[in-house]
Design a protein around this motif. Structure first.
Motif, PDB file in Angstrom:
ATOM      1  N   MET A  16       0.806  -1.215   0.000  1.00  0.00           N
ATOM      2  CA  MET A  16       0.000   0.000   0.000  1.00  0.00           C
ATOM      3  C   MET A  16       0.846   1.275   0.000  1.00  0.00           C
ATOM      4  SD  MET A  16      -2.660  -1.699   0.020  1.00  0.00           S
ATOM      5  CE  MET A  16      -4.205  -1.046   0.469  1.00  0.00           C
ATOM      6  N   LYS A  17       2.103   1.165   0.363  1.00  0.00           N
ATOM      7  CA  LYS A  17       2.979   2.336   0.428  1.00  0.00           C
ATOM      8  C   LYS A  17       3.749   2.558  -0.873  1.00  0.00           C
ATOM      9  CE  LYS A  17       2.112   2.675   4.842  1.00  0.00           C
ATOM     10  NZ  LYS A  17       1.453   3.760   5.479  1.00  0.00           N
ATOM     11  N   ALA A  18       3.678   1.610  -1.781  1.00  0.00           N
ATOM     12  CA  ALA A  18       4.455   1.699  -3.022  1.00  0.00           C
ATOM     13  C   ALA A  18       3.922   2.811  -3.922  1.00  0.00           C
ATOM     14  CB  ALA A  18       4.413   0.365  -3.758  1.00  0.00           C
ATOM     15  N   PRO A  19       4.801   3.582  -4.528  1.00  0.00           N
ATOM     16  CA  PRO A  19       4.351   4.641  -5.432  1.00  0.00           C
ATOM     17  C   PRO A  19       3.856   4.110  -6.776  1.00  0.00           C
ATOM     18  CG  PRO A  19       6.738   4.595  -5.342  1.00  0.00           C
ATOM     19  CD  PRO A  19       6.246   3.595  -4.336  1.00  0.00           C
ATOM     20  N   ALA A  20       3.865   2.806  -6.948  1.00  0.00           N
ATOM     21  CA  ALA A  20       3.413   2.210  -8.209  1.00  0.00           C
ATOM     22  C   ALA A  20       1.931   2.484  -8.467  1.00  0.00           C
ATOM     23  CB  ALA A  20       3.680   0.714  -8.207  1.00  0.00           C
ATOM     24  N   ILE A  54      -6.467  -5.499  -3.809  1.00  0.00           N
ATOM     25  CA  ILE A  54      -5.214  -5.445  -3.052  1.00  0.00           C
ATOM     26  C   ILE A  54      -5.494  -5.147  -1.585  1.00  0.00           C
ATOM     27  CG2 ILE A  54      -3.097  -4.096  -2.723  1.00  0.00           C
ATOM     28  CD1 ILE A  54      -2.908  -3.905  -5.781  1.00  0.00           C
ATOM     29  N   ILE A  55      -6.439  -4.249  -1.314  1.00  0.00           N
ATOM     30  CA  ILE A  55      -6.803  -3.946   0.076  1.00  0.00           C
ATOM     31  C   ILE A  55      -7.318  -5.204   0.766  1.00  0.00           C
ATOM     32  CG2 ILE A  55      -8.384  -2.649   1.562  1.00  0.00           C
ATOM     33  CD1 ILE A  55      -8.280  -0.409  -0.575  1.00  0.00           C
ATOM     34  N   ILE A  56      -8.201  -5.921   0.078  1.00  0.00           N
ATOM     35  CA  ILE A  56      -8.740  -7.163   0.663  1.00  0.00           C
ATOM     36  C   ILE A  56      -7.621  -8.173   0.879  1.00  0.00           C
ATOM     37  CG2 ILE A  56     -10.247  -9.136   0.183  1.00  0.00           C
ATOM     38  CD1 ILE A  56     -12.110  -7.085  -1.255  1.00  0.00           C
ATOM     39  N   TYR A  57      -6.732  -8.315  -0.089  1.00  0.00           N
ATOM     40  CA  TYR A  57      -5.609  -9.245   0.035  1.00  0.00           C
ATOM     41  C   TYR A  57      -4.751  -8.897   1.241  1.00  0.00           C
ATOM     42  CZ  TYR A  57      -0.947 -11.135  -0.928  1.00  0.00           C
ATOM     43  OH  TYR A  57       0.271 -11.752  -0.824  1.00  0.00           O
ATOM     44  N   VAL A  58      -4.389  -7.612   1.373  1.00  0.00           N
ATOM     45  CA  VAL A  58      -3.508  -7.184   2.453  1.00  0.00           C
ATOM     46  C   VAL A  58      -4.157  -7.378   3.817  1.00  0.00           C
ATOM     47  CG1 VAL A  58      -2.429  -5.137   3.479  1.00  0.00           C
ATOM     48  CG2 VAL A  58      -2.162  -5.604   1.047  1.00  0.00           C
ATOM     49  N   THR A  69      -5.369   0.582  11.304  1.00  0.00           N
ATOM     50  CA  THR A  69      -5.218   1.640  12.294  1.00  0.00           C
ATOM     51  C   THR A  69      -6.231   2.735  12.017  1.00  0.00           C
ATOM     52  OG1 THR A  69      -3.666   3.167  13.330  1.00  0.00           O
ATOM     53  CG2 THR A  69      -3.465   2.882  10.968  1.00  0.00           C
ATOM     54  N   ARG A  70      -6.462   3.546  12.995  1.00  0.00           N
ATOM     55  CA  ARG A  70      -7.304   4.729  12.830  1.00  0.00           C
ATOM     56  C   ARG A  70      -6.475   6.001  12.989  1.00  0.00           C
ATOM     57  NH1 ARG A  70     -12.740   3.653  12.703  1.00  0.00           N
ATOM     58  NH2 ARG A  70     -13.363   1.620  13.457  1.00  0.00           N
ATOM     59  N   THR A  77       3.759   6.535   9.262  1.00  0.00           N
ATOM     60  CA  THR A  77       5.087   6.188   9.776  1.00  0.00           C
ATOM     61  C   THR A  77       5.312   4.697   9.960  1.00  0.00           C
ATOM     62  OG1 THR A  77       4.312   6.517  12.044  1.00  0.00           O
ATOM     63  CG2 THR A  77       5.334   8.418  10.933  1.00  0.00           C
ATOM     64  N   SER A  78       4.334   3.884   9.610  1.00  0.00           N
ATOM     65  CA  SER A  78       4.505   2.439   9.785  1.00  0.00           C
ATOM     66  C   SER A  78       3.873   1.706   8.604  1.00  0.00           C
ATOM     67  CB  SER A  78       3.851   1.989  11.104  1.00  0.00           C
ATOM     68  OG  SER A  78       2.447   2.086  10.992  1.00  0.00           O
ATOM     69  N   ASN A  79       3.804   0.408   8.732  1.00  0.00           N
ATOM     70  CA  ASN A  79       3.159  -0.407   7.698  1.00  0.00           C
ATOM     71  C   ASN A  79       1.674  -0.627   7.982  1.00  0.00           C
ATOM     72  OD1 ASN A  79       5.327  -0.805   5.967  1.00  0.00           O
ATOM     73  ND2 ASN A  79       6.137  -2.468   7.201  1.00  0.00           N
ATOM     74  N   SER A  80       1.111   0.164   8.862  1.00  0.00           N
ATOM     75  CA  SER A  80      -0.308   0.041   9.174  1.00  0.00           C
ATOM     76  C   SER A  80      -1.154   0.542   8.006  1.00  0.00           C
ATOM     77  CB  SER A  80      -0.644   0.849  10.426  1.00  0.00           C
ATOM     78  OG  SER A  80       0.076   0.347  11.530  1.00  0.00           O
ATOM     79  N   ILE A  81      -2.401   0.104   7.996  1.00  0.00           N
ATOM     80  CA  ILE A  81      -3.328   0.463   6.929  1.00  0.00           C
ATOM     81  C   ILE A  81      -4.445   1.321   7.496  1.00  0.00           C
ATOM     82  CG2 ILE A  81      -4.928  -0.426   5.206  1.00  0.00           C
ATOM     83  CD1 ILE A  81      -3.316  -3.043   5.333  1.00  0.00           C
ATOM     84  N   LEU A  82      -4.686   2.446   6.851  1.00  0.00           N
ATOM     85  CA  LEU A  82      -5.788   3.325   7.203  1.00  0.00           C
ATOM     86  C   LEU A  82      -6.832   3.165   6.097  1.00  0.00           C
ATOM     87  CD1 LEU A  82      -6.812   5.566   9.130  1.00  0.00           C
ATOM     88  CD2 LEU A  82      -5.715   7.204   7.590  1.00  0.00           C
ATOM     89  N   ILE A  83      -7.931   2.515   6.414  1.00  0.00           N
ATOM     90  CA  ILE A  83      -8.943   2.199   5.405  1.00  0.00           C
ATOM     91  C   ILE A  83      -9.457   3.467   4.719  1.00  0.00           C
ATOM     92  CG2 ILE A  83     -11.255   1.226   5.047  1.00  0.00           C
ATOM     93  CD1 ILE A  83      -9.099  -0.874   5.385  1.00  0.00           C
ATOM     94  N   GLY A  84      -9.625   4.527   5.467  1.00  0.00           N
ATOM     95  CA  GLY A  84     -10.092   5.789   4.885  1.00  0.00           C
ATOM     96  C   GLY A  84      -9.149   6.301   3.807  1.00  0.00           C
ATOM     97  N   ALA A  85      -7.856   6.165   4.020  1.00  0.00           N
ATOM     98  CA  ALA A  85      -6.875   6.611   3.021  1.00  0.00           C
ATOM     99  C   ALA A  85      -6.954   5.742   1.768  1.00  0.00           C
ATOM    100  CB  ALA A  85      -5.469   6.558   3.603  1.00  0.00           C
ATOM    101  N   GLU A  86      -7.187   4.463   1.947  1.00  0.00           N
ATOM    102  CA  GLU A  86      -7.285   3.562   0.797  1.00  0.00           C
ATOM    103  C   GLU A  86      -8.578   3.816   0.015  1.00  0.00           C
ATOM    104  OE1 GLU A  86      -4.567   2.162   0.062  1.00  0.00           O
ATOM    105  OE2 GLU A  86      -3.698   2.668   2.001  1.00  0.00           O
ATOM    106  N   VAL A  87      -9.643   4.133   0.723  1.00  0.00           N
ATOM    107  CA  VAL A  87     -10.904   4.490   0.052  1.00  0.00           C
ATOM    108  C   VAL A  87     -10.713   5.799  -0.719  1.00  0.00           C
ATOM    109  CG1 VAL A  87     -13.297   5.202   0.449  1.00  0.00           C
ATOM    110  CG2 VAL A  87     -12.380   3.221   1.650  1.00  0.00           C
ATOM    111  N   ASP A  88      -9.953   6.735  -0.139  1.00  0.00           N
ATOM    112  CA  ASP A  88      -9.642   7.984  -0.852  1.00  0.00           C
ATOM    113  C   ASP A  88      -8.894   7.705  -2.154  1.00  0.00           C
ATOM    114  OD1 ASP A  88     -10.866   9.680   0.914  1.00  0.00           O
ATOM    115  OD2 ASP A  88      -9.008  10.335   1.902  1.00  0.00           O
TER     116      ASP A  88
END
Length: 155
Positions: A16-20, A54-58, A69-70, A77-88
């Motif tokens: 999720m952090k990759a600029p790809a 990819i979100i579901i996979y991760v 995370t919320r 700053t970590s490998n945590s996932i913020l669902i709101g950011a992914e929806v954005d």
């Protein structure tokens, strides 16, 4: 892109952090070169569904490791996932797709209108030239304009 976390021996959320993700916008834009909004829309929908997959996979690859995370700071700053950011990100893909499809549709319509108006103008110009030549042919010789034989209408 999905194999980044395996290649770098990181948790799955590393994807999720990759600029790809930015390549998605390039691929959607390339579809606009066909001047067909259907291809742009298809590419955008496939890209959004791919990111959702990819979100579901991760989030489901390692059920014991809850990376959700919320906290926005923790997300950055970590490998945590913020669902709101992914929806954005998914909404951004869809909005760019919609705007690009609208632009392609409008430009395609403008191109078709321009070509048809040009053809109509050419046909009208040719028709008026033929009428002028026919009228000139029916005139008595002494009334014909001198330049009538060599006169051309500007194109």
């Amino acid at each position: 892109m999905v194999s980044f976390h395996l290649q770098y021996m990181q948790p799955a959320s590393f994807i999720m952090k990759a600029p790809a993700l930015l390549y998605v916008f390039i691929f959607i834009s390339i579809r606009a070169l066909r001047f067909n909004p259907k291809f742009v829309i298809l590419a955008g929908i496939v890209a959004a569904m791919g990111w959702a997959a990819i979100i579901i996979y991760v989030t489901h690859i390692d059920p014991g490791d809850n990376m959700l995370t919320r906290s926005y700071v923790q997300y950055l700053t970590s490998n945590s996932i913020l669902i709101g950011a992914e929806v954005d990100k998914i909404l951004s893909i869809l909005i760019v797709t919609a705007v690009l499809a609208l632009a392609v549709n409008r430009s395609r319509n403008m191109l078709v209108t321009s070509v048809s108006e040009r053809a109509a103008a050419s046909a009208c110009r040719a028709s008026s030239t033929i009428r002028w030549q026919a009228a000139s042919a029916r005139m008595p010789f002494h009334l014909k304009p001198v330049a009538a034989k060599s006169a051309k209408l500007p194109s």
